[in-house]
Every structure is written in C-alpha cells, then in structure tokens.
Design a protein around this motif. Structure first.
Motif, mmCIF file in Angstrom:
data_model
loop_
_atom_site.group_PDB
_atom_site.id
_atom_site.type_symbol
_atom_site.label_atom_id
_atom_site.label_comp_id
_atom_site.label_asym_id
_atom_site.label_seq_id
_atom_site.Cartn_x
_atom_site.Cartn_y
_atom_site.Cartn_z
ATOM 1 N N ALA A 162 5.394 2.915 0.421
ATOM 2 C CA ALA A 162 5.470 3.870 -0.065
ATOM 3 C C ALA A 162 4.851 5.370 0.942
ATOM 4 O O ALA A 162 3.179 4.673 1.190
ATOM 5 C CB ALA A 162 5.597 4.240 -1.882
ATOM 6 N N LEU A 163 4.997 5.965 1.176
ATOM 7 C CA LEU A 163 4.769 7.202 2.411
ATOM 8 C C LEU A 163 4.527 8.671 1.304
ATOM 9 O O LEU A 163 6.345 8.455 1.559
ATOM 10 C CB LEU A 163 4.421 7.283 3.292
ATOM 11 N N VAL B 48 0.778 -1.212 0.799
ATOM 12 C CA VAL B 48 -0.326 0.013 -0.123
ATOM 13 C C VAL B 48 1.275 1.141 0.075
ATOM 14 O O VAL B 48 1.570 1.093 0.983
ATOM 15 C CB VAL B 48 -0.914 0.000 1.300
ATOM 16 N N ALA B 49 0.651 2.431 -0.603
ATOM 17 C CA ALA B 49 1.170 3.824 -0.873
ATOM 18 C C ALA B 49 0.273 4.766 -0.332
ATOM 19 O O ALA B 49 -1.055 4.523 -0.564
ATOM 20 C CB ALA B 49 2.042 3.890 -1.655
ATOM 21 N N ASP C 17 4.753 0.529 -9.823
ATOM 22 C CA ASP C 17 5.054 -1.434 -9.832
ATOM 23 C C ASP C 17 4.451 -2.269 -8.840
ATOM 24 O O ASP C 17 4.810 -3.273 -9.362
ATOM 25 C CB ASP C 17 6.400 -1.662 -11.294
ATOM 26 N N GLN C 18 4.883 -1.642 -7.669
ATOM 27 C CA GLN C 18 5.507 -2.050 -6.639
ATOM 28 C C GLN C 18 4.627 -2.099 -5.622
ATOM 29 O O GLN C 18 4.614 -2.299 -4.571
ATOM 30 C CB GLN C 18 6.884 -1.609 -5.723
ATOM 31 N N VAL C 19 3.524 -1.567 -5.953
ATOM 32 C CA VAL C 19 1.882 -1.268 -5.281
ATOM 33 C C VAL C 19 0.638 -1.971 -5.981
ATOM 34 O O VAL C 19 0.351 -2.269 -6.574
ATOM 35 C CB VAL C 19 2.251 0.792 -5.360
ATOM 36 N N ASP C 20 -0.255 -2.481 -5.109
ATOM 37 C CA ASP C 20 -0.830 -3.064 -5.169
ATOM 38 C C ASP C 20 -2.266 -1.556 -5.278
ATOM 39 O O ASP C 20 -3.169 -2.077 -5.309
ATOM 40 C CB ASP C 20 -1.175 -4.136 -4.628
ATOM 41 N N ALA C 21 -2.436 -1.034 -3.808
ATOM 42 C CA ALA C 21 -3.508 -0.190 -3.370
ATOM 43 C C ALA C 21 -2.957 0.755 -3.033
ATOM 44 O O ALA C 21 -1.754 1.135 -2.932
ATOM 45 C CB ALA C 21 -4.188 -1.093 -1.831
ATOM 46 N N VAL C 22 -3.512 2.102 -2.962
ATOM 47 C CA VAL C 22 -3.181 3.777 -3.154
ATOM 48 C C VAL C 22 -4.501 4.134 -2.126
ATOM 49 O O VAL C 22 -5.403 3.681 -1.925
ATOM 50 C CB VAL C 22 -2.887 4.845 -3.920
ATOM 51 N N PHE C 23 -4.119 4.714 -0.863
ATOM 52 C CA PHE C 23 -4.775 5.345 0.283
ATOM 53 C C PHE C 23 -4.620 7.113 -0.429
ATOM 54 O O PHE C 23 -2.897 7.474 0.410
ATOM 55 C CB PHE C 23 -4.612 5.443 1.725
ATOM 56 N N CYS C 24 -5.326 7.830 -0.633
ATOM 57 C CA CYS C 24 -4.971 9.141 -1.229
ATOM 58 C C CYS C 24 -5.538 10.022 0.191
ATOM 59 O O CYS C 24 -7.266 9.989 -0.064
ATOM 60 C CB CYS C 24 -5.558 9.205 -2.596
ATOM 61 N N CYS C 25 -4.803 11.273 1.156
ATOM 62 C CA CYS C 25 -4.986 11.604 1.353
ATOM 63 C C CYS C 25 -4.257 12.862 1.030
ATOM 64 O O CYS C 25 -4.566 14.138 2.195
ATOM 65 C CB CYS C 25 -4.219 10.980 2.963
ATOM 66 N N LEU C 26 -4.829 12.913 0.217
ATOM 67 C CA LEU C 26 -4.373 14.483 -0.259
ATOM 68 C C LEU C 26 -5.953 15.542 -0.678
ATOM 69 O O LEU C 26 -6.305 14.686 -0.241
ATOM 70 C CB LEU C 26 -3.740 14.206 -1.870
ATOM 71 N N PRO C 27 -4.984 16.721 -0.224
ATOM 72 C CA PRO C 27 -6.880 17.983 -0.642
ATOM 73 C C PRO C 27 -7.365 17.539 -1.526
ATOM 74 O O PRO C 27 -7.166 17.606 -2.811
ATOM 75 C CB PRO C 27 -5.394 19.433 -0.352
ATOM 76 N N HIS C 28 -8.810 18.609 -0.841
ATOM 77 C CA HIS C 28 -9.433 18.368 -2.363
ATOM 78 C C HIS C 28 -9.180 19.390 -3.578
ATOM 79 O O HIS C 28 -8.252 19.726 -3.142
ATOM 80 C CB HIS C 28 -10.525 19.308 -1.393
ATOM 81 N N ALA C 29 -9.643 18.974 -4.303
ATOM 82 C CA ALA C 29 -9.237 20.004 -5.829
ATOM 83 C C ALA C 29 -8.094 19.192 -6.333
ATOM 84 O O ALA C 29 -8.055 18.673 -7.758
ATOM 85 C CB ALA C 29 -9.762 20.834 -5.143
ATOM 86 N N THR C 30 -6.360 18.933 -5.549
ATOM 87 C CA THR C 30 -5.515 18.324 -6.230
ATOM 88 C C THR C 30 -5.646 17.039 -6.904
ATOM 89 O O THR C 30 -4.877 16.748 -7.635
ATOM 90 C CB THR C 30 -4.807 18.809 -5.842
#
Lengths: 367, 367, 367, 367
Positions: C57-58, C30-31, C93-106
């Motif tokens: 990855a973080l 997970v990234a 390529d080394q990642v299966d899933a992503v938590f996306c904790c980025l700001p709104h709009a970007t």
C-alpha cells in the motif's frame, strides 16, 4: 556478488599482473576500451553489478597505470576493478566481448586490429552509417574498415532486435537519433506522417559532448543558459535521415536543431492518410506494447527529462498541434544511458544471449 | 545620486508618514503596484538608478508594512526606498505614472479605479488582447474594463514606438510574444515567410512563472531538467497570433511549444516569394538598423541566452534549414528585462518623453 | 521480476479493489505511509526492485485516488504499484512492515494508532530524540507517544546495527546527523578529538527541505546561489548533540551551520591525546573496515557530493588543518539515499532479517 | 554615450589602424591586458559605460585579430570596442592606465616592461604578497620584479583607500581574501576576536577558476554538486594571513577551506575581551558606516550570494554560535565584481581621481 573472476583483469603478463578469467556459458569477460570517458564510466557502472559480466580489462591510453577509482571516484565501491591499461597490453584471449567507447574516427582502425572472434558493441559513430561515402563526408575522412561496415548491425534495439541477436559487431546509435527514430520509424512505416515536413528541436545534456576539456563545455559557459549549436549541420543528421528513409521507403530530409540541455526531442510532424494525434499515440502504443524500456505516457502527460534520469527508459507522448493537420511528438531519454551506455549493454545482452533487461532495470532518480 | 524627493513615498497621511514628491518637467513620480513579485522587483532595480524617476510608492497587499529591503534584500542598497503599502493607502495625487505588476485578471479592476490622469504601463496580460472575447476565452472571465481596452496601446516598443509615445495606458507585451514578434513581424509584412507554417519552439526562464509558491516551480522539480508545458495551449498564443495576423494582413495560426528553460524562441519558418535565409537576415538588419536594443548577430553566430542576461537587448539570427525552402530564426532576450520590466521602463521613457534608453544600457552579465 | 503479489495493494474492500498479499518467510509486505513526498518516492524507487519486498500500500491523504505514476511519472515503470490511498483505507492485516514518511509532529499519533505487530521504520524526526522534553523544546509541542519513544531504536545503521536487528520501531536518522555522527562518533569514543571544539559547516541538497511549496524553495530563489540558513538553531542540532554526547560520555555542544546545497559536512575538530590527522584516518578505516557503505577515501582525495549521488554510500576523508593541533573531516552522502530512504531500507533489511545490502548496491551516477 | 575617442584603440600603426585617443583631465585612456578571460571581460563590461574611461586597447595574445564581440558576444552592444591585439602591438603612449588581467607568474615580467608613467591595477596575485619569499614559496618561482613589489599598494579599497589614491601600481586582492579581510580586520584590530582560532569555510563561484579549459571546470563535472578543494593549501592563504596578521599586530594563522560554489565565507571566530556577537556587529557597522559598497545586514538576516550577484556590494552579518564564546561571521560578494573586476575599477577610480563609485552602482540581479 562478484565471482573471483571479476577481480582479474585480462592483462598481459608484461604489465606485471597475471590474471585469468575463465570463460563460462553464462558469464562474459568484457573489456571496456576507452573507459576513462563518460560513456566508458557509465558502461562500467552498469556492468559492475551485472550478474553475467566480468570486467576483464579497462583501457585508457593517457591514464594507463592509474587505478580506475582514481579517475572516477564515484565508482570506488566497485572495488574489484583493477587499473587502467593500454589497449596494447590487453590479452584478448581472455576476453569474450568488448565495449568500444573510443572517439569517432580512431575506432575503425582499432576494431580492425582486434581478434575476429570477439563480440563488439561500438559506442562511437564509426559504424553507424551504412554508406561509407556519407561517413567520409560527415566525419571528414575515408572509412578505414569498409569490410567491417558491411558486417556491422545498427543497434537501435527496439527496431533491430533480431539482427542484433545475431550480430558480432553492433554500432550503438547516437543519443539524438535514438530519441528521433524510436517515435518516428513506426509512424513513417505506416505512412501516418509526412516524410517531407519533419522538424526536430532537440535538447541534449552537456555530457553528450564528452569529457574533453573545451572552453565551450566549461561550467561557467553553460550554467543557467541555453544555446542552439550545430544549427543545420550536426553529425547525427545523416544517421537520423538514414533511419527515417529506411522507414519511409524514400529519401527523408529533416530539420534538426540540437540545443545544449537535458535530452529531449520535440518533433513537429505533418499528419497524412487520415492520421490524427490520437492515432499516432495508438500506433506507438501498439508498436511498443511489449517493450521493457519504451513507455507511451498517458494522454496529456508531458515527458520530462527528469523522469528518465539515470534509467534506460524512453518516454514518449504525442500532442495535437495548433496548426491543423500537424502533431507534436516529445521523446525523452537519459543521454548517457538509453542514449549511449545503457543501450550498449542492452545490445550486449542480446549479442551474448543474456536476458535483454539484465542489469538495466534501475528506475529513474528524481528529484 | 537621488534627489531628496526620492526618499518620499506618496503615501496618504494615515499610514503615518507624510511624504510629498514635487512634480517637475523631467522627473516622474512613479508608483509600482505589485512590487513584491519578480517583475515588480526588476522594475524597482531599473528605476532606482534612473535619473528621471522618483519612486513614490511601492505596493504589496500581503506584505504591506514591511520594508522593501526585507522582501528583496538584494535591493537593500537602493536605500531611499520606503516600505511596502497597500494600494488603498497610496496618495495618487503625488504620483505621475504607474508600473502595474499585478496578476492577470485582477489588474483591469484596479486600473479602472485609478485617476485617469495617470500614465500607466501595465505588465500583466489584461490589456494585451484587443478582442475582449478572445480575452474572456483564454483568461477565463469577462473583461472588466472594455472601455479602457480601446484606449490601451500594445507596447512592443520597436514596432509601436509612435503609438506608445502618445499613449496613456500601455499594455506591456509578454516575454514569449516579444521574442516571436520582433523577428517575425517584419518578415510577414514583407511576405518573406509563409503565414501558414510557423513553428515556435520556445524556452523560457522559470522566473517567467512568477514568485507564486507552486510545487512545479520548486528547485528540486526543475534543476538539471527540461520539460515542455502548456503544449498547444499556452496563453501567450492569442497574443502572438494577434500580432502576426496584423503583420500578415490575414489570420495566422502558429505552432507554439514553450519549454521551461532560459528564454529563447527557435522558430521554424517556410520561405516565400523568393526569400532566402540571407534575405531574411538582410530584412531584419534593415528594419532594426537604428534600434538601440535589437541586434542581428553576424552571419553564423548563434544567439545564447547568456549573451543577454540582465540586459534589455534582443539578439537575433537566421539560419538555413536542412529542408529546402525553410529557415530557422533564433531570438533570445532576458525574460525579466526585455521580456517584462526592461521593456516596461523603455515604454515609460517614451510615455513620459524621456530618452528611450535612459536607465537601460546595462550590458549583459556573463558568465 | 515481481511476483503476482507485488500487484496487490493491501487496501480494504471499501475502496473497491480486493487485494491480498500472502505473507512468506522471505517477503515483506510493505506499506509506505506518506508516499507522495520525496523520501516516500525514494523509498518506493528502492523497494520496487527489492527481491524481498512487495509494496502492499502507498498512502497520500491529499492525493488519494490518483495513480502513483501520475504523482511521480519517473516511477511509471514500476508498473505493478497501484493507486495512492488514505491511511484509514489500508488493511494493515495484509502488511508486515511500514515505512513512515510523514511530516514531523503528526507521525507520533499515527504510529501510535497502528497495530503493534507491525515493524516500522520512521523517517520523520518524531522518535529520534530520546529525551521527550528536548523533543518538545525543538519541535514545538508535547511528545504524543512517550511510551513508544522508549521502545524506539535510533537507526544510524553502522553504529547501532545490533539494536536495529532486534527493533520493532526504528527512528531513521536525519541527513545532517548521519554525515556528522558517522565520522565523529568513533573519534569521540577514542578521545581523539576535543568534544568542546567541533565546528560543522554543513551543506545540504534542497530536496532535504521536502516537496512543500514554499517560496524559499522555488527554483528561482535558489539556482546558482548559496545561503546559510537556520544559523545556530537548526533542529538537527539536538539530534547531533545527543549522538556525540553519547560517544564522548559527556555533554557535547557543537557549532553547526547548514547551507542549502549538495550534502556535505565539513567538520573542524581539535585533536586530543596525541592524535594526528593520520591517526584519525586510521581510526576511521579500522572502525569501518567491514562496512559495505562507508568508505574512507585514499589519503588526499577530496570527497565530492557527485561521487555518491543516487547511491547509499558515505565517503569520508580527513585532512590536516593549517592551525596546528586541528583537523578537517569531510563527509558526503546523497541526502535522499543514505540521508533518508536508503538508510531506511538498510534498516528495514536488518529488522526483517534480509541481507543488509539487498537492493542498495547501486553505484553513484556521474556526471 | 561614448565620445569619438572611445572608438579608437591605442594600437601601433603596424597593425593597420592608426588611432589616437587624446588625454584629458577627466578621461582616462585605458588598456585592458588579458581581455579574453573572465575578469578581463568583466572589466570591459564595467568600463564600457564609465563616463570617464575610454577603452584604448584590449589585448589577448592567442585571440589577437579577432573582434572582441566575437570572443564575448554578450558585449557586442559595447560596439565601439575594437579588435583584440597583442601586447607588443599596443602603443602605450596613447594609454594612461592599465588593467592587467593576466595569469599569475607571467604578470611581473610584463608589468616590468611597461612605461613607468602608466597607472596600473593588477588583478593577478603577482604583487599581493609583500614578502617576495612567501611569493616564491606559494607560487613556485622567484619574484621577477622585487623592486616593483615595494612600490605596489595592496588594493583592498575599504581598508587601504588613502594608499590607493597615491599609488601607481595597485595589487587588486583575491576574492577570498576580500570576503575574509573586510569583516575580520576591524575585529582583529580592536582585539574582539581571538587571532588563534579563525576557521574559514569559503565557497566560491567556478568563474573564479578562470576560463582555462580544464577537465575539473567542465559543466558536467560541477553541476549540482559541491566539493572542497585545495584543503589546507590554497594560495589565497598567505594573502589572508598577511592581512590579518597586520590587523592583529601578531602572526595569525587561519583554517581555510575553499569550496567550489557561489562566493561566501562562513567564518568561525572566538570572542575575546568581553566581545559578543552584537558587539561585533556594532563594530562592523561603525567601521563601515560611510562605505558605499559594504552593508551590515539587519540583525538576523542571512546574506545570500544572490543578493550581490552582478553588483560591487559586500554584505556581512554576525551570528551567535552555539558554542559559548564564539560567533559566526558570514560575508558574501560577487566573485567577479567586488572579488575582482569591480574592485579593480573602484581602485582605478581612486588612482585617477574619479569619484570612487563611478560606474559601479549597479544593483544586484535577482532572481
């Protein structure tokens, strides 16, 4: 996640529910005496998800008969836990181990009356002081179980791990003494700091004062303020001095001023034998290198109480003092976890032969 | 409650409002420079009800044009106060005295540019250190007004009252140095404590850090936690050491560890020349017997920060330490009042010849 | 507790550390994008102990290069986590899933640029609103990825479990909408309450506002006070109305007033079709009978925010209103757990085929 | 600042100190009954600096004999105040007026026993409800002084000023009813809002619960959390409905949900007779134009509890609701000042013929 056994309280038939938990090699049937206070609730929180523990009975003399979730709604999700009962109604034949979360002074009598095959981790102060006279002096009464005192092991896990493993009765340390002894014992043993000039400015969470309804613990009396209390006369003092004197091999007398807030000891020490702030850090890093719960933070990083909130971790760092030849040691813990119930579970794990960190690896909550 | 003059800002015609305040023997027309920060707002709160003060101008470079009540709605009831203006738009001919609540380092330049007939109480650190080299070392830049530094009087009112009365430029002390010097200066002057062993564990309110939007000041970063900061390197240190060295007649070096929380100094001292904790109390009682804002609490009563909240009072007490030959001094103030704006007003009262306590006798709010 | 893989970040060679995590059936690499904010840190806290997750990855654009523990010392004990990197330096390529904790709009732009085989749980608001015009209206700009919007599944787990299981891109709900929809959707679907008279008085923790350094989030601006904000115009409103309109089968317009504090919705509803407060309770109990994280408290017990602190639980109860024909629904969650990162992990568990409660059964901390 | 009279308690000789305060036209000799609670302390804080008040006696049955400063160290600076005495030991011949800060239910008996020439402002709920049957129903017992009830004037100052001026016995309103009636009474009187659809989501400071040592008021039970309480059954409800029914000229029944936190009422109302949110604001501005303590904030500015902390001010604003035809009214006060002791002093000023704002113009403290 819980076996069926978890649903059964080891309660004598007369209270109307016949429940039996079977003993097994890797499951301990645990009774929590005094489960209606803060340390009791925290023991239950940690034990409820512990794979090797079945909660067999929860006692609360005044609230007996109420469901546990009624008293602590935040634990309603630990749904297999039954009602609070009186100690007299617990069938200790169905119990392997006991967390004793009862008030100081009443604990000795009760533990004396329990079957002697039970393993016990006592969170009160009743068995922490080796010298029964010192106990009498600070806690205002004769020691009621001096023969048990000799058997009791002082459970500051990182410093007494081997004794705890073999113990039947563990005296779980106070929260202040934990934050003081973990950093200072190694330094005193190595002679790196003066035993005659230790000043401890300690800050503790209000929850350390328990759930007793006293005016001085009201929200309105405390919010947004600070105050020192028990200046020069706090009962954790003899416990601290006992541990530090052992480490120094000579009598140690400390200056200790607790403040109501967080749980931090800021400790002012005098360097000896060529020690420097850096050598203190190095010594602590070496000493606690393999410890799962003690962390020496990187140089310059200040431990915050928020960094350990809700966790069993202890964060330490050492800073140079502005007065030459002195250093400042800062040590933080969560006063209900490493300062009470978490360390108690750590000790029970050892006593029962479970892996020491089981059920205790939760990370701190922030913000 | 306010004369007509109170409604008029001393603002130059170009900003569109022609306002004139007439000078009179017993009314000072006051400008508050940097009124959009916490100390500025607190100066306005205290001045708004002061019978001898007319607020002639409030400045805030970034928020110029806004009404003051828009920036600080809690002061909307002080309704005669006009809008914020830029410093450049203030007509200083209509001003008798200035509270300067600007950031450190920018203040020297601005005060240098003001008419020299103005009386000034400066709440920044820019004129607190007599030695301009020490200033440069701790504040990271050349002193921009060394000639004014010689003129500046250090305004720790209880210790410098006579100089303040004659001063034109008063350097208002920091909040930490106030809690340290009020109790320690008398003791050092009399040789009752050792100058080589002073340990200060200080706790301050977050508001002391100002209204700058920094991550470390966010509610979520602070609530329910404590942390030490600036361990061994806080900028109030040279100010404290300057004051204590004067009192001791020799260099004093202190251990000083500020914590974010309340506003209290717990000070650990070593007794000298036969002093006892009781004789320290007696000395402080004698020294501050006539002071309107300093109280030595009855023996054994612990000062709480809540006891002085919102007031200009300073509460002190002395306790025996557990280490023989040592004592613990606890001193609490409200960091925005006696620690900043209240003491500034106390100084302005002296500078202008008003009774020292005018506008400052509010009692603490609790709970 | 962690496999070796846990120690390896999926970072491209150019940042100097070659790390490879092997994919396996029951471990997701997970990234966490935007790991330097509060929801990112909370995702890391929960994932670090998750048996099926390896943190690969973080990312943190501004703090890239710093170790994660430097930014969040409370997670220093999750020691196998590496440094923060920039998104551009992650080897997906080394990642299966992503938590996306980025700001709104970007967030839309960034998710659009990711490989399309990645599973994504997005904690921002960018994919929560089905109608891209509504998005543009409330968030002030064109939707940058309308084609992804069609694919996105709204991840209110208890209401959308089956869709989430099959989803590739999950839009994790806002904290307010979670406390509103969990109790109201079943009641609107059954026609038990009026869709035209829903009044929501919501209280949220400050941490919901993120770690941005704004004056209005400073400790001193918030401590010991309350205030409503965004009265009648909070951005969670269209999200709430979308969910409730779906449930009602007709347009629903609610009154919604958020307050800064805790995380609770007190919801005032009008009963319809013969409903009573008791029948509302019964309906909610029936609807959520098997849910691991939703609890309808016993009749009369008031949910407290403290009862769910640090946990993924949602506590609900229904009370009769004093106005005949009306009822009051109270719903509490921890805004960072069930209101953000906990629910995100719950969704990832579903997306990846892990047991839904894995890593999420921690009990609430109290006090 | 205090005349000699201030130093003399009106205490009967038998308690050992003969003290006499002389009555004069412009000085009231005041006894505070129940001075050891929060509202009592706040009355003392405000009265101590009041130029027309001499504190003649302070009572506290349990703490009689203690100095007042021992019980409330924050008032040690009001040094002329003597010790707490029992009510039975007060010489009421030396008293002109009484603040009665005793618990509900015991107050009627005590006031009945006082000389009938005394002016009384009662801060309990005992004389707030005109209908003695309603009293019995909500407070669980027969009204003990129905004949006094007829004489009692309900002291919501801004709405009952002329009656208060002529009153002998003033029933000081509760804090919740104050925040509800000040904004709603004018709107109901003018028929601008529906009397059948008033929803009050109220938040109160913990201090409103008094200084009784109950578990639910402990710091650890409250800090960083929120909770509703007394849902649909709070005792302030009949008082609110009494006031609003009077204003509406018909029975009004409100939805009222108090929360522990700050002191704010967020009130949801339905517009009638062509009213708009703007016309509600205009009506309130017109109604309270001359009031010294009620402020309608500029359009769009949200009242915060911090804006009124420590002051007697009441801040109000009106916002459009998202549901058409509805509006949201927000009203904040300090629950111990305008919500209790400040309004009591305002009433005493009226009763005694002093200027209404005397001793009450302190501005709010922030941060």
């Amino acid at each position: 996640m819980k076996t069926a056994g978890a649903q059964r309280a080891a309660v004598r038939p007369r209270v109307g529910r016949k429940m039996v938990c079977k003993a097994s090699a890797d499951v301990a049937r645990v009774a929590v005496l005094g489960a209606s206070g803060y340390t009791g609730a925290e023991v239950v929180r940690l034990s409820a998800l512990h794979p090797n523990i079945t909660i067999a009975a929860l006692t609360g003399e005044k609230q007996a008969g109420k469901s546990f979730a009624e008293v602590f709604p935040h634990l309603v999700s630990a749904s297999n836990i039954g009602a609070l009962v009186k100690i007299a109604d617990v069938d200790f034949d169905q119990v392997d181990a006991v967390f004793c979360c009862l008030p100081h002074a009443t604990t000795q009598q009760i533990i004396k009356s329990l079957p002697t095959n039970l393993k016990i981790v006592d969170l009160s102060a009743d068995f922490r002081l080796r010298d029964v006279n010192t106990y009498a002096q600070w806690y205002g009464g004769e020691h009621a179980a001096p023969e048990l005192q000799e058997e009791a092991v002082y459970g500051l896990t990182e410093l007494k791990r081997e004794e705890v493993k073999k113990a039947r009765l563990v005296a779980n340390p106070g929260c202040y003494p934990t934050t003081v002894q973990i950093p200072l014992v190694p330094l005193l043993e190595k002679g790196l700091i003066s035993k005659d000039d230790i000043i401890i400015d300690a800050k503790s969470g209000v929850s350390g004062a328990g759930r007793a309804a006293k005016e001085s613990n009201l929200y309105t009396e405390i919010a947004e303020g600070i105050n020192a209390y028990g200046v020069s006369s706090h009962r954790h003092m003899p416990e601290i001095e006992q541990g530090l004197s052992d480490a120094a091999g000579a009598d140690v007398r400390v200056s200790f001023t607790p403040h109501l807030m967080g749980m931090q000891s800021t400790i002012y020490v005098k360097l000896e034998n060529g020690a420097t702030p850096d050598s203190l850090r190095a010594e602590l890093e070496a000493r606690y290198a393999g410890e799962p719960f003690v962390r020496i933070l990187p140089k310059g990083v200040v431990p915050h109480t928020r960094h350990v909130r809700g966790s069993n971790f202890c964060f330490i760092n050492v800073f140079p003092d502005r007065i030459a030849g002195r250093a400042i040691v800062i040590c933080v813990i969560d006063n209900l976890v490493k300062g009470a119930s978490g360390q108690a579970l750590q000790n029970l794990n050892l006593v029962m032969g479970f892996p020491e960190t089981t059920g205790l690896l939760q990370l701190a909550m922030f913000p």
